[in-house]
Design an enzyme around this catalytic site. Sequence first.
Site, PDB file in Angstrom:
ATOM      1  N   PRO A 173       0.832  -1.214   0.000  1.00 31.95           N
ATOM      2  CA  PRO A 173       0.000   0.000   0.000  1.00 31.95           C
ATOM      3  C   PRO A 173       0.859   1.253   0.000  1.00 31.95           C
ATOM      4  O   PRO A 173       2.075   1.195   0.238  1.00 31.95           O
ATOM      5  CB  PRO A 173      -0.805  -0.120   1.296  1.00 31.95           C
ATOM      6  CG  PRO A 173       0.021  -1.001   2.174  1.00 31.95           C
ATOM      7  CD  PRO A 173       0.734  -1.954   1.253  1.00 31.95           C
ATOM      8  N   CYS A 174       0.239   2.387  -0.254  1.00 33.20           N
ATOM      9  CA  CYS A 174       0.993   3.635  -0.385  1.00 33.20           C
ATOM     10  C   CYS A 174       1.747   3.948   0.909  1.00 33.20           C
ATOM     11  O   CYS A 174       1.354   3.530   2.002  1.00 33.20           O
ATOM     12  CB  CYS A 174       0.068   4.782  -0.780  1.00 33.20           C
ATOM     13  SG  CYS A 174      -0.835   5.536   0.578  1.00 33.20           S
ATOM     14  N   LEU A 175       2.813   4.689   0.771  1.00 33.71           N
ATOM     15  CA  LEU A 175       3.692   4.966   1.906  1.00 33.71           C
ATOM     16  C   LEU A 175       3.005   5.758   3.017  1.00 33.71           C
ATOM     17  O   LEU A 175       3.430   5.711   4.173  1.00 33.71           O
ATOM     18  CB  LEU A 175       4.938   5.710   1.429  1.00 33.71           C
ATOM     19  CG  LEU A 175       5.888   4.923   0.534  1.00 33.71           C
ATOM     20  CD1 LEU A 175       7.024   5.814   0.055  1.00 33.71           C
ATOM     21  CD2 LEU A 175       6.441   3.702   1.263  1.00 33.71           C
ATOM     22  N   SER A 177       0.429   5.075   4.456  1.00 35.69           N
ATOM     23  CA  SER A 177      -0.157   4.147   5.427  1.00 35.69           C
ATOM     24  C   SER A 177       0.815   3.787   6.542  1.00 35.69           C
ATOM     25  O   SER A 177       0.453   3.059   7.473  1.00 35.69           O
ATOM     26  CB  SER A 177      -0.617   2.870   4.717  1.00 35.69           C
ATOM     27  OG  SER A 177       0.500   2.159   4.192  1.00 35.69           O
ATOM     28  N   ARG A 178       2.026   4.302   6.485  1.00 35.50           N
ATOM     29  CA  ARG A 178       3.030   3.965   7.507  1.00 35.50           C
ATOM     30  C   ARG A 178       2.975   4.898   8.723  1.00 35.50           C
ATOM     31  O   ARG A 178       3.738   4.726   9.671  1.00 35.50           O
ATOM     32  CB  ARG A 178       4.443   4.042   6.923  1.00 35.50           C
ATOM     33  CG  ARG A 178       4.645   3.308   5.612  1.00 35.50           C
ATOM     34  CD  ARG A 178       4.305   1.829   5.682  1.00 35.50           C
ATOM     35  NE  ARG A 178       4.852   1.144   4.523  1.00 35.50           N
ATOM     36  CZ  ARG A 178       4.189   0.913   3.400  1.00 35.50           C
ATOM     37  NH1 ARG A 178       2.930   1.307   3.291  1.00 35.50           N
ATOM     38  NH2 ARG A 178       4.755   0.274   2.400  1.00 35.50           N
TER      39      ARG A 178
END
Length: 272
Positions: A173-175, A177-178
Amino acid sequence: MVTQLLEQLTTLFKQMDRALIAYSGGVDSTLVAKIAYDILGDRALAVTAVSPSLLPEELEDAKIQAATIGITHELIQTHEMDNPNYTSNPVNRCYFCKSELHDTLKPLAMQRGYPYIIDGVNADDLQDYRPGIQAAKERGVRSPLAETGITKAQVRQLSQYLGLPWWDKPAQPCLSSRFPYGEEITITKLQRVGRAEIYLRKLGYQGVRVRSQEDTARIELAPELILEFVLNTDLTQLVTQFQEYGFIYVTLDLEGYRSGKLNRLVAPESQK
């Protein structure tokens, strides 16, 4: 079972004249792109959104996979980082991301004569908190995998059946989401998380996450790999490298990687 699922997807695409696929390069959207191309040929177009939240390595994978399939592949720039509703990282951040994506794709589809915009949402995604799905629905996006009840495991089965070499590719998933909800997202933070994850991939760890909270990096690995990681990794060198990326503290999550872990902090009423 696999042939039945493939037949259902094939039937769905045969009902479409032309389709534009929101193509991230993940295993879900790549399967959709593959089947769309097999049925529609040059009447199918895969479009990848490029922004700071997409790893350059993921973009290169998307290009290679599209070329392997044979589908026409184009890139567009999205500008979710210009929207404070996105960068402030609220619990519904993904809503604003997908709104930006599909508000960019829709004019392109209309201009090129594609009546359908397709994404890679699968049936399992409907069971998690995914506010981006609502944004896509509001804009008339179709989700063939979800519509036919196909789960993530079945996506991989179908991909393997069709001979796609990336059938077991880890989810990426896209960064954004971190980061824990409420922590502002910046390009600098996205870049340091991206570099840290690439570093771990080069050590041989796939499906890894580097969660970022302020100046702390928290590494998440598959639980069965934690002991190997501790015993075989030069931890001093790793910490030094992460500090060069901009982190001050580096930690290891002893529970291991779990998809959607940050959603544990979202109150049930916020998920409605």
